[in-house]
Design a protein around this motif. Structure first.
Motif, mmCIF file in Angstrom:
data_model
loop_
_atom_site.group_PDB
_atom_site.id
_atom_site.type_symbol
_atom_site.label_atom_id
_atom_site.label_comp_id
_atom_site.label_asym_id
_atom_site.label_seq_id
_atom_site.Cartn_x
_atom_site.Cartn_y
_atom_site.Cartn_z
ATOM 1 N N PHE A 16 0.834 -1.194 0.000
ATOM 2 C CA PHE A 16 0.000 0.000 0.000
ATOM 3 C C PHE A 16 0.876 1.253 0.000
ATOM 4 O O PHE A 16 0.685 2.178 -0.790
ATOM 5 C CB PHE A 16 -0.908 -0.010 1.227
ATOM 6 N N ILE A 17 1.879 1.264 0.877
ATOM 7 C CA ILE A 17 2.785 2.420 0.980
ATOM 8 C C ILE A 17 3.649 2.532 -0.275
ATOM 9 O O ILE A 17 3.808 3.611 -0.860
ATOM 10 C CB ILE A 17 3.666 2.295 2.231
ATOM 11 N N ALA A 18 4.218 1.400 -0.711
ATOM 12 C CA ALA A 18 5.095 1.397 -1.883
ATOM 13 C C ALA A 18 4.332 1.796 -3.140
ATOM 14 O O ALA A 18 4.839 2.544 -3.987
ATOM 15 C CB ALA A 18 5.727 0.014 -2.060
ATOM 16 N N GLY A 19 3.092 1.318 -3.274
ATOM 17 C CA GLY A 19 2.285 1.659 -4.442
ATOM 18 C C GLY A 19 1.981 3.139 -4.510
ATOM 19 O O GLY A 19 2.019 3.746 -5.590
ATOM 20 N N GLY A 20 1.677 3.754 -3.380
ATOM 21 C CA GLY A 20 1.414 5.189 -3.355
ATOM 22 C C GLY A 20 2.625 5.990 -3.801
ATOM 23 O O GLY A 20 2.505 6.939 -4.597
ATOM 24 N N ALA A 89 -1.859 2.942 -4.293
ATOM 25 C CA ALA A 89 -1.758 2.207 -3.035
ATOM 26 C C ALA A 89 -2.764 1.065 -3.015
ATOM 27 O O ALA A 89 -2.432 -0.071 -2.666
ATOM 28 C CB ALA A 89 -1.995 3.147 -1.856
ATOM 29 N N VAL A 90 -4.005 1.355 -3.395
ATOM 30 C CA VAL A 90 -5.036 0.310 -3.462
ATOM 31 C C VAL A 90 -4.657 -0.740 -4.497
ATOM 32 O O VAL A 90 -4.799 -1.950 -4.265
ATOM 33 C CB VAL A 90 -6.410 0.934 -3.790
ATOM 34 N N ASP A 91 -4.171 -0.295 -5.650
ATOM 35 C CA ASP A 91 -3.801 -1.213 -6.723
ATOM 36 C C ASP A 91 -2.783 -2.247 -6.234
ATOM 37 O O ASP A 91 -2.977 -3.462 -6.369
ATOM 38 C CB ASP A 91 -3.222 -0.403 -7.885
ATOM 39 N N PHE A 92 -1.697 -1.770 -5.640
ATOM 40 C CA PHE A 92 -0.636 -2.689 -5.219
ATOM 41 C C PHE A 92 -1.015 -3.452 -3.946
ATOM 42 O O PHE A 92 -0.587 -4.592 -3.761
ATOM 43 C CB PHE A 92 0.683 -1.929 -5.046
ATOM 44 N N ALA A 93 -1.826 -2.830 -3.075
ATOM 45 C CA ALA A 93 -2.267 -3.538 -1.869
ATOM 46 C C ALA A 93 -3.206 -4.689 -2.223
ATOM 47 O O ALA A 93 -3.081 -5.801 -1.687
ATOM 48 C CB ALA A 93 -2.951 -2.572 -0.901
ATOM 49 N N VAL A 94 -4.160 -4.433 -3.118
ATOM 50 C CA VAL A 94 -5.091 -5.498 -3.540
ATOM 51 C C VAL A 94 -4.340 -6.573 -4.312
ATOM 52 O O VAL A 94 -4.614 -7.767 -4.166
ATOM 53 C CB VAL A 94 -6.243 -4.916 -4.377
#
Length: 296
Positions: A16-20, A89-94
């Motif tokens: 989530f953090i890395a994606g953001g 963030a949502v993209d990489f977290a999901v």
């Protein structure tokens, strides 16, 4: 930037953090070409005997710079910059959560089918977060340079849309956005496949910044090659005045085919594909860098 040959168990919070962070890198890298893309996609048909508003990507860039300066290329950037953190963030977290469903322990290597499923789910979820910022961005990018200013920045646009049509107005183009982002499974498969290839040809079995740039860039080109027609329909729908298209994306498609033909579905494809490589490479460079720095 070293990764083991087996996938570590996915961490949605870390992702989530890395994606953001990766998303912010992407916006800063690719936004000028995004502005050109939207303007080409949404320009009106020329009156008979008159030239089109923009003859192509170079003409659009020259006119934007001559009329608006460098700032013209960054119109509406506050919307994606503010919205991009939750979107990516949502993209990489999901995506991480989807991968985690298939991983029983730290040493399970996912198949490309499993990566595709996790990526497709991520694309749908992130699209739902994308819509309001995309809607605001498109309106700011396409409002006329001359005459009264209709929208003065992110907050003003959001408030005016809400007053005009409530939440529904802010989420105009949701179906089109979901369709556009549906090839996200392909995006992640291409990236992981090219990184796997880089590991096999590396003496250390690790990826490098160079391999990340290449894999990320090619993933972006593959994704946008599939997504362009839906992006055109989305931009047309989101930039249109309220009530223009009664049946949403279906009405846009019907009008586009009747007036301009199938070629119009690929209007703006050149700046999209030119932007796709550096902006998507920037996403993954940011994500991998953040993953290296985050130790939990």
């Amino acid at each position: 930037m070293a990764l083991p040959t087996c996938d570590p168990k996915a961490n949605p919070v870390k992702s989530f953090i890395a994606g953001g962070f990766g998303g912010i890198c992407s916006v800063l890298t690719g936004y000028p070409l995004d502005t050109i893309k939207v303007r080409l996609q949404t320009m009106p048909l020329p009156v008979a005997g008159q030239p089109p508003k923009y003859k192509g990507i170079i003409d659009c860039a020259v006119k934007t710079f001559s009329h608006e300066g460098v700032r013209g290329f960054y119109k509406g950037i506050s919307a994606p910059l503010i919205g991009v953190t939750p979107i990516y963030a949502v993209d990489f977290a999901v995506y991480a959560a989807g991968k985690r469903l298939f991983q029983s322990d730290e040493h399970v290597k996912l198949t490309y089918s499993q990566i595709f499923i996790a990526g497709a789910g991520a694309g749908v979820c992130s699209a739902l977060v994308t819509v309001p910022s995309d809607r605001i961005k498109v309106l700011l990018q396409t409002q006329p340079v001359t005459g009264p200013v209709m929208y003065n920045g992110l907050i003003d646009t959001a408030l005016k849309l809400y007053r005009q049509g409530g939440i529904r107005s802010l989420f105009k183009g949701t179906c089109a956005c979901v369709l556009r982002d549906s090839p996200t499974g392909v995006y992640f498969v291409i990236y992981e496949a090219l990184q796997d290839l880089a590991r096999r040809h590396s003496k250390t079995g690790s990826i490098t910044p160079t391999s990340t740039i290449f894999a990320g860039g090619m993933a972006g080109i593959a994704f946008w090659s599939l997504a362009v027609p839906f992006d055109v329909l989305k931009s047309r729908l989101q930039s249109a005045p309220e009530g223009t298209y009664q049946h949403g994306i279906r009405s846009v498609f019907k009008e586009l085919m009747a007036k301009e033909g199938p070629k119009a579905l690929y209007r703006g494809v050149l700046p999209i594909l030119i932007r796709a490589f550096p902006s998507t490479a920037a996403v993954f460079i940011g994500v991998e860098l953040a993953n290296d720095l985050l130790t939990f």
